[in-house]
Design a protein around this motif. Structure first.
Motif, PDB file in Angstrom:
ATOM      1  N   GLU A 199       0.829  -1.191   0.000  1.00 54.86           N
ATOM      2  CA  GLU A 199       0.000   0.000   0.000  1.00 54.86           C
ATOM      3  C   GLU A 199       0.867   1.246   0.000  1.00 54.86           C
ATOM      4  N   GLN A 232       3.548  -4.657   6.913  1.00 50.64           N
ATOM      5  CA  GLN A 232       3.747  -3.400   6.182  1.00 50.64           C
ATOM      6  C   GLN A 232       4.122  -2.249   7.114  1.00 50.64           C
ATOM      7  N   ARG A 244     -11.460  -8.058   0.746  1.00 46.39           N
ATOM      8  CA  ARG A 244     -10.146  -7.509   0.409  1.00 46.39           C
ATOM      9  C   ARG A 244      -9.219  -8.632  -0.040  1.00 46.39           C
ATOM     10  N   SER A 245      -8.151  -8.225  -0.689  1.00 48.74           N
ATOM     11  CA  SER A 245      -7.069  -9.162  -0.985  1.00 48.74           C
ATOM     12  C   SER A 245      -6.226  -9.348   0.271  1.00 48.74           C
ATOM     13  N   GLU A 289      -4.396  -6.179   1.047  1.00 51.05           N
ATOM     14  CA  GLU A 289      -5.274  -5.147   1.606  1.00 51.05           C
ATOM     15  C   GLU A 289      -5.608  -5.454   3.072  1.00 51.05           C
ATOM     16  N   GLU A 290      -5.806  -6.725   3.396  1.00 51.62           N
ATOM     17  CA  GLU A 290      -6.038  -7.098   4.792  1.00 51.62           C
ATOM     18  C   GLU A 290      -4.804  -6.799   5.641  1.00 51.62           C
ATOM     19  N   ALA A 344      -2.707  -4.469   5.113  1.00 50.31           N
ATOM     20  CA  ALA A 344      -2.643  -3.016   5.298  1.00 50.31           C
ATOM     21  C   ALA A 344      -3.504  -2.581   6.476  1.00 50.31           C
ATOM     22  N   VAL A 345      -4.676  -3.189   6.646  1.00 53.61           N
ATOM     23  CA  VAL A 345      -5.526  -2.880   7.795  1.00 53.61           C
ATOM     24  C   VAL A 345      -4.810  -3.263   9.089  1.00 53.61           C
ATOM     25  N   GLY A 403      -9.418   2.107   7.772  1.00 55.31           N
ATOM     26  CA  GLY A 403      -9.952   1.547   6.532  1.00 55.31           C
ATOM     27  C   GLY A 403     -10.919   0.406   6.758  1.00 55.31           C
TER      28      GLY A 403
END
Length: 413
Positions: A2, A32, A141-142, A145-146, A148-149, A174
Motif C-alpha cells: 500500500e 507493512q 479484500r485481498s 489489503e487485509e 494493510a488494515v 480503513g
C-alpha cells in the motif's frame, strides 16, 4: 504494498520524534508497518528490532518460551507484546522508554479459510498491556489489503503506546461499517478501541508489591520509567542495601563503568528485598530505599535475589560490583558446605557469563587491600572471575554503618 498516504507519514514522524523505542513481533500479518516506519527518516530512534515468528510454530515457541494454544487471539498477542518488551529492555540502555508491540493474525491465504479473518494487536509498556481486535469481512479484500488494515492497527497501537492518543485515534483504519461493529466490545461504541486488560490493571497497581509476592522478578526505576519483569542481561550492577545511599555508592558504580569502558547507560544499582537471615523487606521500607534513587535520578533495579548465585541467573553475562569484604566472604567454603561446592557455584556463575569487579578498602592497619592481596584458589584465578578496580579509579572510606551511627538515616515516606 500500500502506498503511504500523508496521514501515515505524519503519524510516523510524530512517533520518531517520541523518545520511546520498541521491539516488534508480528505474525500472520501487519508486516507493512515496518516498511512505513523504516521509510520515514528517523527510524533508528524508534525501532530496536522487528521479528516475524513463523516457521511452523517453532519461532513463536522460542519467543514465548511455550507453544500457544491459539495463535490468533488476544492472549497470544499480549504474551508476544510482553516478550517483545523484555527484548526491548535487553537492547536498550537504562533510562530509555521502551515498548513491546505485537500483531497476530489469521488473514486471507492461498486456500479458503473456514474460520474468521481476524487481527489482534497489543502494546506493553511494562506496567500495563492494551489490546485491540478486529474481525475482517471475508472476501472484501485481498491478502495485501487485509495486511494493510492490520499494519494500520499496529501503527495506531504504537502511537498510543507513545502517548500520542489523539494522533492515533485520527488514523483511518480503513474498516467497513460491519467490521467496526464487530470490532467493538459489548456495549461499546462502534470501532475497535484499546482496552486495559483486567488482569494487567489489577496486577500492576503496585509493582513492588508484585515483586514481594513473587509474581514478577524485577522492578526497575530509571529515567522516570518503571520497567517491570524485564531483567537486563549483560550489564554492570552494583548490589547493596543502600541504607542509606551515599556518594561512595555513586562513585563506585561510575568507577566500575569506567574500568569496563562503558557508558553510564550500561550500569545500574541493585537492591534485593530478600535477605537469607531477615526475610523479606516490608513494602514501606522498599519504597523508602527506592525513593532515594528516584529523587537522585539514578537507575535502580529491585529484585528478590539475595545471593549472587541467584543474581547470576537473573542477570546472565553481567558484571557485579562488590567491595573487598564481600569478595572475601564470597569465596569462603563454609558458606557453601566446603571448598568444592563453593568452586562449583563460582564456576556456574562464570559459565553464565558473570564476573565480579572488586573495590579495595582500608584494613585495621590502614593498609589498602584489593583482590591482588587475596590468595585465590588456582581454579578461580584461571577462570578470571574477579577483577580489581584500581585504587586510582576508586577509593572511598565512607561506610553506611558509620553514617547510620551518626544518625544519617533514610527519610520517611
Amino acid at each position: 504494498m500500500e502506498e503511504m498516504d500523508q496521514s501515515i507519514v505524519d503519524l510516523v514522524r510524530q512517533i520518531h520524534d517520541n523518545p520511546a523505542k520498541a521491539v516488534f513481533y508480528v505474525a500472520g500479518g501487519g508486516a507493512q508497518v515496518m516498511t512505513w516506519l523504516l521509510s520515514v527518516p528517523g527510524a533508528s530512534k524508534t525501532v530496536l528490532e522487528a521479528r516475524i515468528p513463523y516457521g511452523g510454530g517453532k519461532s513463536m515457541a522460542e519467543i514465548l518460551a511455550k507453544e500457544p494454544q491459539t495463535y490468533a487471539c488476544t492472549l497470544t498477542a499480549v504474551d508476544m507484546a510482553r516478550a517483545a518488551y523484555r527484548q526491548a529492555a535487553h537492547l536498550s540502555e537504562f533510562g530509555v522508554p521502551i515498548l513491546g508491540v505485537s500483531c497476530t493474525c489469521a488473514l486471507a491465504t492461498d486456500r479458503v479459510k473456514k474460520g474468521d479473518h481476524k487481527v489482534y494487536v497489543a502494546v506493553h509498556d511494562g506496567v500495563s498491556s492494551r489490546a485491540c481486535r478486529v474481525h475482517l469481512s471475508k472476501g472484501a479484500r485481498s491478502r495485501l489489503e487485509e495486511d494493510a488494515v492490520a499494519s494500520r492497527l499496529v501503527l495506531r497501537a504504537l502511537a498510543s503506546g507513545c502517548g500520542l492518543d489523539a494522533a492515533a485515534q485520527s488514523l483511518d483504519l480503513g474498516l467497513l461499517r460491519t467490521e467496526q461493529q464487530n470490532g467493538a466490545a459489548d456495549g461499546a461504541a462502534a470501532g475497535p478501541t484499546f482496552e486495559q486488560l483486567q488482569e494487567t490493571v489489577q496486577s500492576m497497581e503496585e509493582p513492588l508489591q508484585e515483586l514481594l509476592e513473587g509474581r514478577v522478578r524485577s522492578v526497575e526505576y530509571s529515567g522516570g520509567q518503571v520497567i517491570v519483569d524485564a531483567p537486563r542481561r549483560g550489564r554492570v550492577y552494583l548490589p547493596g542495601s543502600f541504607n542509606p545511599l551515599h556518594e561512595g555508592h555513586k562513585g563506585l558504580l561510575a568507577a566500575a563503568l569506567k574500568a569496563k569502558g562503558l557508558s553510564g547507560g550500561e550500569g545500574c544499582f541493585e537492591l534485593s528485598v530478600g535477605n537469607p537471615d531477615k526475610g523479606l523487606m516490608s513494602l514501606q521500607e522498599a519504597k523508602s530505599r527506592v525513593a532515594q534513587f528516584v529523587t537522585a535520578g539514578l537507575p535502580l533495579v529491585v529484585t528478590q535475589a539475595p545471593l549472587f548465585t541467584i543474581k547470576s541467573k537473573l542477570f546472565p553475562k553481567s558484571t557485579f560490583v562488590i567491595g573487598y569484604d564481600t569478595a572475601i566472604r564470597l569465596i569462603m567454603g563454609k558458606y557453601y558446605g566446603g571448598e568444592v561446592p563453593m568452586l562449583l557455584e563460582m564456576t556456574a556463575m562464570r559459565n553464565r557469563g558473570c564476573s565480579f569487579l572488586v573495590a579495595g578498602r582500608l584494613d585495621a592497619q590502614s593498609a589498602f587491600k584489593t583482590m591482588e592481596d587475596v590468595e585465590l584458589p588456582e581454579h578461580l584465578r584461571d577462570i578470571g572471575l574477579f577483577e580489581t578496580i584500581p585504587e586510582k579509579l576508586f577509593r572511598s572510606d565512607i561506610s553506611s554503618t558509620a553514617l547510620r551511627e551518626k544518625g544519617i538515616v533514610l527519610p520517611a515516606t
